[in-house]
Design a protein around this motif. Structure first.
Motif, short mmCIF file in Angstrom:
data_model
loop_
_atom_site.label_atom_id
_atom_site.label_comp_id
_atom_site.label_asym_id
_atom_site.label_seq_id
_atom_site.Cartn_x
_atom_site.Cartn_y
_atom_site.Cartn_z
N GLY A 238 23.95 -45.73 11.55
CA GLY A 238 22.98 -46.77 11.28
C GLY A 238 22.61 -46.82 9.81
O GLY A 238 22.67 -45.80 9.11
N ILE A 239 22.23 -48.01 9.35
CA ILE A 239 21.88 -48.18 7.94
C ILE A 239 20.73 -49.18 7.84
O ILE A 239 20.68 -50.17 8.58
CB ILE A 239 23.10 -48.65 7.11
CG1 ILE A 239 22.75 -48.75 5.63
CG2 ILE A 239 23.67 -49.94 7.65
CD1 ILE A 239 23.96 -48.95 4.72
N ALA A 240 19.81 -48.90 6.93
CA ALA A 240 18.71 -49.82 6.63
C ALA A 240 18.32 -49.61 5.17
O ALA A 240 18.52 -48.52 4.61
CB ALA A 240 17.51 -49.56 7.54
N LEU A 241 17.79 -50.65 4.56
CA LEU A 241 17.35 -50.56 3.17
C LEU A 241 15.93 -51.06 3.04
O LEU A 241 15.54 -52.02 3.70
CB LEU A 241 18.26 -51.39 2.26
CG LEU A 241 19.68 -50.87 2.13
CD1 LEU A 241 20.63 -51.75 2.88
CD2 LEU A 241 20.08 -50.76 0.69
N ASP A 242 15.17 -50.39 2.18
CA ASP A 242 13.83 -50.84 1.81
C ASP A 242 13.89 -51.09 0.30
O ASP A 242 13.72 -50.17 -0.50
CB ASP A 242 12.80 -49.77 2.16
CG ASP A 242 11.38 -50.16 1.78
OD1 ASP A 242 11.19 -51.12 1.00
OD2 ASP A 242 10.44 -49.51 2.29
N GLU A 243 14.18 -52.33 -0.06
CA GLU A 243 14.36 -52.64 -1.47
C GLU A 243 13.07 -52.51 -2.26
O GLU A 243 13.10 -52.18 -3.44
CB GLU A 243 14.95 -54.04 -1.63
CG GLU A 243 16.39 -54.12 -1.18
CD GLU A 243 17.03 -55.42 -1.57
OE1 GLU A 243 17.81 -55.42 -2.54
OE2 GLU A 243 16.75 -56.44 -0.91
N THR A 244 11.94 -52.76 -1.61
CA THR A 244 10.65 -52.65 -2.30
C THR A 244 10.42 -51.23 -2.80
O THR A 244 9.97 -51.02 -3.92
CB THR A 244 9.50 -53.06 -1.35
OG1 THR A 244 9.77 -54.36 -0.85
CG2 THR A 244 8.17 -53.05 -2.07
N ARG A 245 10.76 -50.27 -1.98
CA ARG A 245 10.58 -48.86 -2.35
C ARG A 245 11.84 -48.23 -2.95
O ARG A 245 11.83 -47.08 -3.38
CB ARG A 245 10.13 -48.06 -1.13
CG ARG A 245 8.78 -48.55 -0.62
CD ARG A 245 8.51 -48.09 0.77
NE ARG A 245 7.79 -46.83 0.75
CZ ARG A 245 7.63 -46.07 1.81
NH1 ARG A 245 8.15 -46.43 2.97
NH2 ARG A 245 6.95 -44.95 1.74
N GLY A 246 12.95 -48.99 -2.92
CA GLY A 246 14.20 -48.48 -3.49
C GLY A 246 14.86 -47.41 -2.64
O GLY A 246 15.53 -46.52 -3.17
N LEU A 247 14.70 -47.51 -1.31
CA LEU A 247 15.21 -46.46 -0.43
C LEU A 247 16.30 -46.97 0.50
O LEU A 247 16.25 -48.10 1.01
CB LEU A 247 14.08 -45.87 0.41
CG LEU A 247 12.94 -45.21 -0.38
CD1 LEU A 247 11.84 -44.75 0.56
CD2 LEU A 247 13.48 -44.04 -1.21
N LEU A 248 17.28 -46.10 0.73
CA LEU A 248 18.39 -46.34 1.64
C LEU A 248 18.28 -45.32 2.76
O LEU A 248 18.15 -44.12 2.52
CB LEU A 248 19.72 -46.15 0.88
CG LEU A 248 20.99 -45.99 1.70
CD1 LEU A 248 21.33 -47.27 2.46
CD2 LEU A 248 22.15 -45.58 0.78
#
Length: 196
Positions: free
Chosen positions: A166-176
C-alpha cells in the motif's frame, strides 16, 4: 480512495469490481463490476490470459478531474482510467517495459504493481511494486516514468522494504507512507517524500 462527494472507492480484486461506499445514514454500498463499464471489451482483449490472482490491485482518484485510476497487477500490467461517473473506461495504458516499468530485482513477467496514490502537485501517480520493491512515479499526461528504490538505512546498513502493498502521500507534511504485507512482520514505513 476518497472522492470529493465524500464517497470512498474500494477495489475488490477477486470479483473485479469497484465498491462505492456512500456517506449516507445508514451507509449504502454500490458494486460496479469492471465488466459493466463501457469500453471494457478493449481491456478484456488485453486480459485474456490474466490469472485471477493478478487482477485489480490498486485504486486512486484525481480529485481535480474526478478520474479514477485502477491498476491491474500483472500479466499484463495495465492502468485503466475510469470516468468520474464510474461508467466508462476512457483509457487503457499498458505499464510495460517499453513504457519504463523496469526492475533490476525481477524479470519483466514477475514485476507487479500493488498500490496507487495520486499527487495533485505533480499530477502524477505513485505506483508501488511488491516484487520490484520500488515506486514508479508515472505522469499520465507526458507518459514519463521515474523509479524510486524502497530502501532505508539502519545502523549504517542499507535495507529494502519487503512486501510493499500500500502507498499513500501527505504532500502537506511531505510524508510518504508504505504499508507492507508480511504476516507478523508487516509494517507501516514513513519516509520524507523524495525530491526529483
Amino acid at each position: 480512495a476518497s472522492r470529493k462527494d465524500g464517497s470512498v472507492l474500494v477495489l475488490q480484486e477477486t470479483d473485479r469490481s469497484i465498491l462505492v461506499v456512500h456517506p449516507t445514514d445508514p451507509i449504502q454500498f454500490t458494486t460496479i463490476p469492471l465488466t459493466s463499464l463501457k469500453g471494457y471489451p478493449a481491456a478484456a482483449e488485453l486480459l485474456v490470459g490474466n490469472p485471477s490472482n493478478k487482477g485489480p490491485e490498486g485504486i486512486t482518484v484525481d480529485p481535480e478531474s474526478g478520474r479514477v485510476f485502477v491498476g491491474i497487477e500483472g500479466q499484463p500490467r495495465l492502468l485503466m482510467v475510469v470516468s468520474p461517473e464510474l461508467d466508462e473506461i476512457v483509457e487503457i495504458i499498458p505499464l510495460s517495459r517499453d513504457a519504463g516499468f523496469i526492475s533490476e530485482r525481477v524479470d519483466d513477467d514477475e514485476l507487479d504493481l500493488s498500490g496507487l496514490a495520486w499527487t495533485p502537485s505533480s499530477r502524477s501517480l505513485w505506483i508501488v511494486s511488491d516484487k520490484g520493491r520500488q515506486i514508479f512515479v508515472y505522469n499520465p499526461e507526458s507518459k514519463s516514468v521515474k523509479s524510486i528504490s524502497l530502501t532505508f538505512t539502519v545502523d549504517g546498513k542499507q535495507k529494502e522494504v519487503k512486501h510493499p502493498e500500500g502507498i499513500a502521500l501527505d504532500e502537506t507534511r511531505g510524508l510518504l507512507y508504505i504499508l507492507t504485507d508480511d504476516a507478523k512482520k508487516s509494517r507501516l514505513y514513513v519516509f520524507n517524500i523524495p525530491k526529483f
